[in-house]
Each structure stands twice: as C-alpha cells, then as structure tokens.
Design a protein around this motif. Structure first.
Motif, PDB file in Angstrom:
ATOM      1  N   UNK A   1       0.830  -1.203   0.000  1.00  0.00           N
ATOM      2  CA  UNK A   1       0.000   0.000   0.000  1.00  0.00           C
ATOM      3  C   UNK A   1       0.871   1.263   0.000  1.00  0.00           C
ATOM      4  N   UNK A   2       0.219   2.403  -0.219  1.00  0.00           N
ATOM      5  CA  UNK A   2       0.945   3.660  -0.395  1.00  0.00           C
ATOM      6  C   UNK A   2       1.884   3.958   0.780  1.00  0.00           C
ATOM      7  N   UNK A   3       1.383   3.758   1.994  1.00  0.00           N
ATOM      8  CA  UNK A   3       2.197   4.112   3.164  1.00  0.00           C
ATOM      9  C   UNK A   3       3.403   3.181   3.309  1.00  0.00           C
ATOM     10  N   UNK A   4       3.164   1.891   3.062  1.00  0.00           N
ATOM     11  CA  UNK A   4       4.288   0.940   3.142  1.00  0.00           C
ATOM     12  C   UNK A   4       5.373   1.303   2.135  1.00  0.00           C
TER      13      UNK A   4
ATOM     14  N   UNK B   1       1.325  13.684   8.222  1.00  0.00           N
ATOM     15  CA  UNK B   1       0.616  13.610   6.944  1.00  0.00           C
ATOM     16  C   UNK B   1      -0.075  12.252   6.745  1.00  0.00           C
ATOM     17  N   UNK B   2       0.649  11.182   6.995  1.00  0.00           N
ATOM     18  CA  UNK B   2       0.073   9.855   6.742  1.00  0.00           C
ATOM     19  C   UNK B   2      -1.126   9.598   7.649  1.00  0.00           C
ATOM     20  N   UNK B   3      -1.027  10.043   8.903  1.00  0.00           N
ATOM     21  CA  UNK B   3      -2.159   9.868   9.823  1.00  0.00           C
ATOM     22  C   UNK B   3      -3.390  10.611   9.336  1.00  0.00           C
ATOM     23  N   UNK B   4      -3.177  11.841   8.919  1.00  0.00           N
ATOM     24  CA  UNK B   4      -4.308  12.624   8.418  1.00  0.00           C
ATOM     25  C   UNK B   4      -4.839  12.041   7.115  1.00  0.00           C
ATOM     26  N   UNK B   5      -3.917  11.522   6.296  1.00  0.00           N
ATOM     27  CA  UNK B   5      -4.325  10.959   5.004  1.00  0.00           C
ATOM     28  C   UNK B   5      -5.235   9.750   5.199  1.00  0.00           C
ATOM     29  N   UNK B   6      -5.009   8.998   6.285  1.00  0.00           N
ATOM     30  CA  UNK B   6      -5.871   7.843   6.567  1.00  0.00           C
ATOM     31  C   UNK B   6      -7.309   8.255   6.813  1.00  0.00           C
ATOM     32  N   UNK B   7      -7.502   9.503   7.237  1.00  0.00           N
ATOM     33  CA  UNK B   7      -8.873   9.991   7.463  1.00  0.00           C
ATOM     34  C   UNK B   7      -9.584  10.323   6.157  1.00  0.00           C
ATOM     35  N   UNK B   8      -8.802  10.618   5.106  1.00  0.00           N
ATOM     36  CA  UNK B   8      -9.457  11.051   3.861  1.00  0.00           C
ATOM     37  C   UNK B   8      -9.405   9.996   2.752  1.00  0.00           C
ATOM     38  N   UNK B   9      -8.595   8.952   2.925  1.00  0.00           N
ATOM     39  CA  UNK B   9      -8.500   7.924   1.881  1.00  0.00           C
ATOM     40  C   UNK B   9      -9.116   6.610   2.380  1.00  0.00           C
ATOM     41  N   UNK B  10      -9.753   5.883   1.476  1.00  0.00           N
ATOM     42  CA  UNK B  10     -10.266   4.562   1.849  1.00  0.00           C
ATOM     43  C   UNK B  10      -9.137   3.534   1.731  1.00  0.00           C
ATOM     44  N   UNK B  11      -9.320   2.381   2.349  1.00  0.00           N
ATOM     45  CA  UNK B  11      -8.323   1.308   2.269  1.00  0.00           C
ATOM     46  C   UNK B  11      -8.012   0.966   0.811  1.00  0.00           C
ATOM     47  N   UNK B  12      -9.081   0.953   0.051  1.00  0.00           N
ATOM     48  CA  UNK B  12      -8.969   0.637  -1.361  1.00  0.00           C
ATOM     49  C   UNK B  12      -8.098   1.657  -2.101  1.00  0.00           C
TER      50      UNK B  12
ATOM     51  N   UNK C   1      -5.855   3.580  -0.772  1.00  0.00           N
ATOM     52  CA  UNK C   1      -4.478   3.462  -0.262  1.00  0.00           C
ATOM     53  C   UNK C   1      -3.733   2.342  -1.006  1.00  0.00           C
ATOM     54  N   UNK C   2      -4.445   1.240  -1.268  1.00  0.00           N
ATOM     55  CA  UNK C   2      -3.858   0.141  -2.036  1.00  0.00           C
ATOM     56  C   UNK C   2      -3.562   0.567  -3.477  1.00  0.00           C
ATOM     57  N   UNK C   3      -4.569   1.178  -4.092  1.00  0.00           N
ATOM     58  CA  UNK C   3      -4.413   1.562  -5.504  1.00  0.00           C
ATOM     59  C   UNK C   3      -3.311   2.591  -5.698  1.00  0.00           C
ATOM     60  N   UNK C   4      -3.226   3.554  -4.778  1.00  0.00           N
ATOM     61  CA  UNK C   4      -2.165   4.565  -4.873  1.00  0.00           C
ATOM     62  C   UNK C   4      -0.794   3.901  -4.779  1.00  0.00           C
ATOM     63  N   UNK C   5      -0.697   2.902  -3.908  1.00  0.00           N
ATOM     64  CA  UNK C   5       0.562   2.169  -3.766  1.00  0.00           C
ATOM     65  C   UNK C   5       0.955   1.517  -5.082  1.00  0.00           C
ATOM     66  N   UNK C   6      -0.014   0.878  -5.721  1.00  0.00           N
ATOM     67  CA  UNK C   6       0.260   0.185  -6.988  1.00  0.00           C
ATOM     68  C   UNK C   6       0.682   1.178  -8.069  1.00  0.00           C
ATOM     69  N   UNK C   7      -0.015   2.310  -8.124  1.00  0.00           N
ATOM     70  CA  UNK C   7       0.336   3.311  -9.147  1.00  0.00           C
ATOM     71  C   UNK C   7       1.737   3.875  -8.913  1.00  0.00           C
ATOM     72  N   UNK C   8       2.057   4.126  -7.659  1.00  0.00           N
ATOM     73  CA  UNK C   8       3.387   4.688  -7.366  1.00  0.00           C
ATOM     74  C   UNK C   8       4.487   3.677  -7.670  1.00  0.00           C
ATOM     75  N   UNK C   9       4.213   2.410  -7.354  1.00  0.00           N
ATOM     76  CA  UNK C   9       5.185   1.354  -7.640  1.00  0.00           C
ATOM     77  C   UNK C   9       5.477   1.313  -9.141  1.00  0.00           C
ATOM     78  N   UNK C  10       4.414   1.410  -9.916  1.00  0.00           N
ATOM     79  CA  UNK C  10       4.555   1.354 -11.373  1.00  0.00           C
ATOM     80  C   UNK C  10       5.386   2.535 -11.889  1.00  0.00           C
ATOM     81  N   UNK C  11       5.058   3.720 -11.394  1.00  0.00           N
ATOM     82  CA  UNK C  11       5.777   4.908 -11.842  1.00  0.00           C
ATOM     83  C   UNK C  11       7.248   4.852 -11.420  1.00  0.00           C
ATOM     84  N   UNK C  12       7.469   4.314 -10.239  1.00  0.00           N
ATOM     85  CA  UNK C  12       8.832   4.185  -9.727  1.00  0.00           C
ATOM     86  C   UNK C  12       9.673   3.307 -10.663  1.00  0.00           C
ATOM     87  N   UNK C  13       9.102   2.186 -11.067  1.00  0.00           N
ATOM     88  CA  UNK C  13       9.813   1.285 -11.973  1.00  0.00           C
ATOM     89  C   UNK C  13      10.133   1.974 -13.297  1.00  0.00           C
TER      90      UNK C  13
END
Ligand SMILES: [Fe+2]
Ligand SMILES: [Fe+2]
Length: 161
Positions: free
Chosen positions: A2-5, A117-128, A130-142
């Motif tokens: 996920x994005x935070x990890x 920031x991450x704590x506050x972000x958990x209030x505005x983002x759904x679990x879903x 957070x997962x999707x953002x992680x995947x997108x960032x991983x892709x862009x990173x590669x």
C-alpha cells in the motif's frame, strides 16, 4: 504494497544511504560520489512519485491541504540543496556541511510525513484507495528507474566513444 508501506520503505532506504555517507571524509571521493549519485536518484524518484500521485490524492481535503502544501515546499528545498551539492566538489568541507543540512531537512520532512501527513491521510482515503495509490506509485517508480538506467547507459556509451 500500500501507499504508506511503499513510501516508508523508500524513506528507510534514503536514511540508510545517509548513514553510509555519514562516516565518509573528504578523502573518500569515489565512495562519496557513488553514494551521492544513489541518494540523488532515490530522492528524485521518491519526490516525483509523491508529487505526481500521492500528494494530489489528498491535496483537496481540508484535513490534509496545509501539510501537503508544506510538503511541496520542503521538496523544493531538498531539490535545491541537491542541485547545489552537485555543483560543489565532494572533497570539500563545504560539501560535507551542505550534505549535513540536506540530511537534516530530509529527516525533518520524513518525520512530518510519517507522523502527521500519513495519519491525516488515513482519514481522507479509503483502504482501497491506499492500495491503488501504492500500486500506481510502484509502477511509476519502476518506469523512472528504467529511464535513469537508460540515461546512464547512454552516458557511458558516449564516454566510451
Ligand atoms: Fe516527501
Ligand atoms: Fe516521502
């Protein structure tokens, strides 16, 4: 991941490079140059994925707006310091001092991201999300890593003539 990890893992990697750089002296020109290149690349890619994907996803929410705007400005300072470090020889006391300032800036910024920031972000983002953002960032990173690798290959091909 996920994005935070993903972002926390990057933070740890950067902190590890700083720790390797810390005991080096002005005489360790080669080691410093290699480690600094690595540090610069990690920081460039990390700030890029945050600014293109993570920050925009929480920028509009009232809870996170202020801290995100602050984050952008802190990235700007980090980029300026990286640029200045690039233009100074690594075997000088000025470079050593400037690297220390960069490290302090990055540490402060990471602390704010992880503890506020991450704590506050958990209030505005759904679990879903957070997962999707992680995947997108991983892709862009590669993609960005591949670009950098290609740049390096081109450069070394050029220097070989
Ligand atoms: Fe950041
Ligand atoms: Fe970060």
């Amino acid at each position: 991941m996920n994005a935070f990890q993903l972002l926390k893992e990057d933070h740890q990697k950067v902190s590890g490079i700083f720790q390797q750089l810390e005991p080096t002296t002005e005489r360790a020109e080669k080691t410093r140059t290699e480690l600094f290149d690595k540090l610069r690349e990690e920081l460039e890619i990390h700030t890029k994925i945050e600014e293109s994907i993570f920050y925009p996803s929480i920028k509009q929410a009232a809870e996170t707006r202020e801290i995100v705007l602050e984050g952008f400005e802190e990235h700007h300072v980090v980029k300026m310091l990286l640029k200045e470090l690039e233009s100074i020889p690594v075997d000088t006391e000025q470079w050593t001092a400037k690297l220390k300032v960069l490290q302090e800036n990055v540490e402060h910024h990471v602390e704010e991201e992880e503890n506020e920031m991450f704590q506050k972000a958990r209030q505005v983002l759904s679990e879903d999300e957070i997962e999707r953002l992680g995947a997108r960032m991983e892709e862009m990173k590669q993609e960005l890593k591949t670009d950098k690798m290609e740049d390096r290959l081109k450069k070394s091909a050029k220097s070989l003539g």
